[in-house]
Write a protein that holds these residues in place. Structure first.
Motif, PDB file in Angstrom:
ATOM      1  N   LYS A 157      35.282 -54.199  17.469  1.00 20.33           N
ATOM      2  CA  LYS A 157      34.216 -55.212  17.449  1.00 20.33           C
ATOM      3  C   LYS A 157      32.869 -54.580  17.774  1.00 20.33           C
ATOM      4  CE  LYS A 157      35.867 -59.378  16.486  1.00 20.33           C
ATOM      5  NZ  LYS A 157      35.306 -60.227  15.414  1.00 20.33           N
ATOM      6  N   THR A 158      32.852 -53.628  18.714  1.00 24.28           N
ATOM      7  CA  THR A 158      31.572 -52.988  19.045  1.00 24.28           C
ATOM      8  C   THR A 158      31.054 -52.183  17.859  1.00 24.28           C
ATOM      9  OG1 THR A 158      32.579 -50.945  19.952  1.00 24.28           O
ATOM     10  CG2 THR A 158      32.286 -52.802  21.462  1.00 24.28           C
ATOM     11  N   ARG A 159      31.963 -51.604  17.067  1.00 23.71           N
ATOM     12  CA  ARG A 159      31.526 -50.830  15.908  1.00 23.71           C
ATOM     13  C   ARG A 159      30.988 -51.727  14.799  1.00 23.71           C
ATOM     14  NH1 ARG A 159      37.239 -47.639  15.676  1.00 23.71           N
ATOM     15  NH2 ARG A 159      37.215 -46.872  17.833  1.00 23.71           N
ATOM     16  N   ALA A 160      31.486 -52.959  14.749  1.00 23.38           N
ATOM     17  CA  ALA A 160      31.043 -53.896  13.708  1.00 23.38           C
ATOM     18  C   ALA A 160      29.761 -54.630  14.086  1.00 23.38           C
ATOM     19  CB  ALA A 160      32.155 -54.911  13.422  1.00 23.38           C
ATOM     20  N   ASP A 161      29.343 -54.518  15.345  1.00 23.18           N
ATOM     21  CA  ASP A 161      28.131 -55.202  15.800  1.00 23.18           C
ATOM     22  C   ASP A 161      26.909 -54.570  15.134  1.00 23.18           C
ATOM     23  OD1 ASP A 161      25.859 -56.092  17.457  1.00 23.18           O
ATOM     24  OD2 ASP A 161      27.415 -56.871  18.791  1.00 23.18           O
ATOM     25  N   GLN A 162      26.071 -55.388  14.511  1.00 23.44           N
ATOM     26  CA  GLN A 162      24.909 -54.881  13.784  1.00 23.44           C
ATOM     27  C   GLN A 162      23.864 -54.251  14.704  1.00 23.44           C
ATOM     28  OE1 GLN A 162      23.415 -58.062  11.344  1.00 23.44           O
ATOM     29  NE2 GLN A 162      25.108 -57.919   9.874  1.00 23.44           N
ATOM     30  N   ARG A 163      23.953 -54.542  15.991  1.00 26.40           N
ATOM     31  CA  ARG A 163      23.013 -53.952  16.941  1.00 26.40           C
ATOM     32  C   ARG A 163      23.415 -52.543  17.348  1.00 26.40           C
ATOM     33  NH1 ARG A 163      23.539 -58.593  21.286  1.00 26.40           N
ATOM     34  NH2 ARG A 163      25.713 -58.252  20.615  1.00 26.40           N
ATOM     35  N   ASP A 192      23.500 -65.308  32.166  1.00 29.05           N
ATOM     36  CA  ASP A 192      23.763 -64.834  30.808  1.00 29.05           C
ATOM     37  C   ASP A 192      25.062 -64.056  30.778  1.00 29.05           C
ATOM     38  OD1 ASP A 192      21.648 -63.208  28.364  1.00 29.05           O
ATOM     39  OD2 ASP A 192      23.791 -63.594  28.364  1.00 29.05           O
ATOM     40  N   ALA A 193      25.940 -64.407  29.847  1.00 22.87           N
ATOM     41  CA  ALA A 193      27.245 -63.754  29.772  1.00 22.87           C
ATOM     42  C   ALA A 193      27.168 -62.344  29.227  1.00 22.87           C
ATOM     43  CB  ALA A 193      28.188 -64.569  28.893  1.00 22.87           C
ATOM     44  N   THR A 194      26.013 -61.897  28.778  1.00 29.89           N
ATOM     45  CA  THR A 194      25.933 -60.556  28.233  1.00 29.89           C
ATOM     46  C   THR A 194      25.772 -59.507  29.309  1.00 29.89           C
ATOM     47  OG1 THR A 194      23.530 -60.678  27.956  1.00 29.89           O
ATOM     48  CG2 THR A 194      24.892 -61.419  26.116  1.00 29.89           C
ATOM     49  N   ASP A 195      25.628 -59.888  30.573  1.00 34.02           N
ATOM     50  CA  ASP A 195      25.466 -58.912  31.636  1.00 34.02           C
ATOM     51  C   ASP A 195      26.818 -58.372  32.071  1.00 34.02           C
ATOM     52  OD1 ASP A 195      25.247 -58.247  34.742  1.00 34.02           O
ATOM     53  OD2 ASP A 195      23.305 -57.953  33.794  1.00 34.02           O
ATOM     54  N   PRO A 196      26.925 -57.070  32.365  1.00 36.97           N
ATOM     55  CA  PRO A 196      28.228 -56.488  32.673  1.00 36.97           C
ATOM     56  C   PRO A 196      28.729 -56.810  34.057  1.00 36.97           C
ATOM     57  CG  PRO A 196      26.529 -54.831  32.911  1.00 36.97           C
ATOM     58  CD  PRO A 196      25.863 -56.063  32.359  1.00 36.97           C
ATOM     59  N   HIS A 197      27.941 -57.401  34.912  1.00 41.20           N
ATOM     60  CA  HIS A 197      28.374 -57.685  36.276  1.00 41.20           C
ATOM     61  C   HIS A 197      28.510 -59.188  36.482  1.00 41.20           C
ATOM     62  CE1 HIS A 197      27.840 -53.564  37.842  1.00 41.20           C
ATOM     63  NE2 HIS A 197      26.979 -53.510  36.849  1.00 41.20           N
ATOM     64  N   VAL A 240      29.279 -54.982  24.469  1.00 44.33           N
ATOM     65  CA  VAL A 240      30.658 -55.009  24.977  1.00 44.33           C
ATOM     66  C   VAL A 240      31.048 -56.416  25.390  1.00 44.33           C
ATOM     67  CG1 VAL A 240      32.190 -54.203  26.807  1.00 44.33           C
ATOM     68  CG2 VAL A 240      30.639 -52.596  25.684  1.00 44.33           C
ATOM     69  N   ARG A 241      30.149 -57.107  26.082  1.00 46.18           N
ATOM     70  CA  ARG A 241      30.469 -58.465  26.523  1.00 46.18           C
ATOM     71  C   ARG A 241      30.682 -59.391  25.320  1.00 46.18           C
ATOM     72  NH1 ARG A 241      30.127 -60.925  31.335  1.00 46.18           N
ATOM     73  NH2 ARG A 241      30.740 -58.827  31.949  1.00 46.18           N
ATOM     74  N   HIS A 242      29.860 -59.224  24.296  1.00 42.43           N
ATOM     75  CA  HIS A 242      30.025 -60.024  23.081  1.00 42.43           C
ATOM     76  C   HIS A 242      31.381 -59.739  22.441  1.00 42.43           C
ATOM     77  CE1 HIS A 242      29.574 -60.893  18.729  1.00 42.43           C
ATOM     78  NE2 HIS A 242      28.914 -61.942  19.161  1.00 42.43           N
ATOM     79  N   ALA A 243      31.779 -58.467  22.411  1.00 38.12           N
ATOM     80  CA  ALA A 243      33.065 -58.092  21.821  1.00 38.12           C
ATOM     81  C   ALA A 243      34.223 -58.673  22.622  1.00 38.12           C
ATOM     82  CB  ALA A 243      33.182 -56.574  21.740  1.00 38.12           C
ATOM     83  N   VAL A 244      34.132 -58.613  23.954  1.00 37.30           N
ATOM     84  CA  VAL A 244      35.197 -59.166  24.806  1.00 37.30           C
ATOM     85  C   VAL A 244      35.344 -60.661  24.569  1.00 37.30           C
ATOM     86  CG1 VAL A 244      35.852 -59.657  27.201  1.00 37.30           C
ATOM     87  CG2 VAL A 244      35.017 -57.384  26.579  1.00 37.30           C
ATOM     88  N   ASN A 245      34.233 -61.361  24.460  1.00 42.24           N
ATOM     89  CA  ASN A 245      34.277 -62.804  24.254  1.00 42.24           C
ATOM     90  C   ASN A 245      34.759 -63.173  22.854  1.00 42.24           C
ATOM     91  OD1 ASN A 245      33.350 -63.328  26.836  1.00 42.24           O
ATOM     92  ND2 ASN A 245      31.208 -63.517  26.222  1.00 42.24           N
ATOM     93  N   ALA A 246      34.631 -62.241  21.907  1.00 45.97           N
ATOM     94  CA  ALA A 246      34.989 -62.552  20.518  1.00 45.97           C
ATOM     95  C   ALA A 246      36.453 -62.275  20.205  1.00 45.97           C
ATOM     96  CB  ALA A 246      34.103 -61.747  19.564  1.00 45.97           C
TER      97      ALA A 246
END
Length: 373
Positions: free
Chosen positions: A239-245, A352-357, A308-314
């Protein structure tokens, strides 16, 4: 621990004694400390990125002392040469022959302090040591001590006169984390510890030995990881590899490091098997630093932890029965599971759920986390 009859419970008790001994001298957030110990038991390395004065050096030294390991601090500077790290061949006039003089890397725990201040050639001197546990000088290979751990530090704020770590070297660190500022009680604890000793820096007596650490590393290799959990790791990485960012996502080496760190985390908890929660808890520290962002994402202030957080949630979280080799194939939404475990968006706190902590902002995280003295 008895080497012949050691169990996961024995390993967990040993690690708890190590953690308790570390906390006698330093105030370190348990999540950060467990991530560092996970890297140690997985035969990995740690990158600590934080501002000066947050206890990076003390934390590394106290971990080594508590585990009975030899410790060396190496200050990286712009004029540091590769031979200053690995050692060099010198001429012995008395013997009339050349002999190898080992460098500071020949120890159990190496603190590479401010590693980004040394030029790339010197940084690269650590690559073979970190990956192969050996160094080559003048065509001869020398094995490093076992266990061997590199704890590298860098300052994320002051970048003048520094050399950014190349992706190849960052990828060799199992875990990248930060200590952060303590809260009020944490700083009061630091002063209390300082008031009760006569030395500038704290130190502790060992509660383990190199043999015990090697046994813990062996037990880590015996922790089982169900196929569904393995698939979970791979799907998050893909998923992280497919992320356009992301220009480059988590590498295959990174997938293996997550696998290894998760096994160590399970052993620390006294389990002989890995759960999806182990993966979610370690996803940020083990994956985020391996991601290379696109120019647009960098300009927009995106970091690897958000991806990474986006990938985990997806990714759907597998329901794995404890200790089962073939659990029933039921899944739950990655977002729902992350939220239930505190890893996803927190509707009550608005974080924000995108934070690693756990979703805290950088300011919140530095105010809430404890760190080494």
């Amino acid at each position: 621990m008895d080497a012949t009859n050691a169990t996961a419970d024995d390993a967990a008790r040993t690690v708890r004694r190590v953690v308790d001994r570390i906390e006698e001298a330093a105030v370190v957030d348990r999540e950060v400390l467990h991530a560092m110990l996970s890297a140690t038991l997985a035969r990995g390395h740690v990158l600590l990125e934080d501002v000066p004065g947050t206890g990076k050096t003390v934390t590394a030294r106290v971990i080594a002392e508590a585990m009975g390991l030899e410790f060396t601090r190496l200050q990286f500077t712009p004029d540091l040469l590769p031979s200053d790290v690995t050692g060099s061949t010198i001429y012995d006039e008395q013997a009339g022959e050349f002999e190898f003089a080992p460098g500071p890397v020949f120890t159990n725990v190496v603190l590479a302090d401010e590693i980004n201040r040394a030029p790339p050639k010197t940084q690269a001197a650590l690559l073979e040591a970190m990956e192969e546990r050996q160094v080559s000088v003048d065509g001869t290979t020398y094995d490093l001590p076992d266990p061997f751990l590199v704890v590298a530090t860098q300052n994320p704020i002051e970048q003048e006169g520094t050399f950014r770590l190349p992706e190849a070297q960052r990828d060799r660190f199992s875990v990248k984390t930060s200590l952060g500022y303590p809260d009020f009680e944490g700083e009061m604890g630091l002063l209390e510890r300082r008031a009760n000793r006569r030395s500038l820096s704290p130190s502790v007596e060992p509660v383990a030995s190199p043999d015990a650490v090697r046994l813990l590393q062996t037990l880590t290799e015996e922790v089982t990881v169900d196929e569904k959990v393995r698939r979970y790791i791979v799907e998050i990485a893909r998923k992280t590899r497919a992320d356009q960012r992301a220009e480059i996502g988590v590498s295959p080496r990174g997938v293996q490091r997550v696998f290894e760190a998760a096994r160590a985390a399970a052993l620390i908890e006294g389990r002989s098997y890995v759960t999806p929660d182990d993966i979610k808890r370690l996803a940020g520290p083990t994956m985020a630093h391996r991601i290379v962002l696109t120019t647009e994402a960098t300009v927009e202030g995106v970091d690897g932890t958000a991806i990474v957080r986006h990938a985990v949630n997806a990714v759907d979280v597998p329901a794995v029965a404890p200790g089962s080799d073939d659990p029933e194939p039921t899944t739950a939404s990655g977002t729902e599971s992350a939220a239930a475990s505190g890893d996803g968006p927190d509707a009550t706190s608005g974080r924000d759920a995108t934070d690693p902590h756990g979703g805290a902002t950088e300011t919140d995280r530095r105010d809430e986390s404890w760190h080494g003295e």
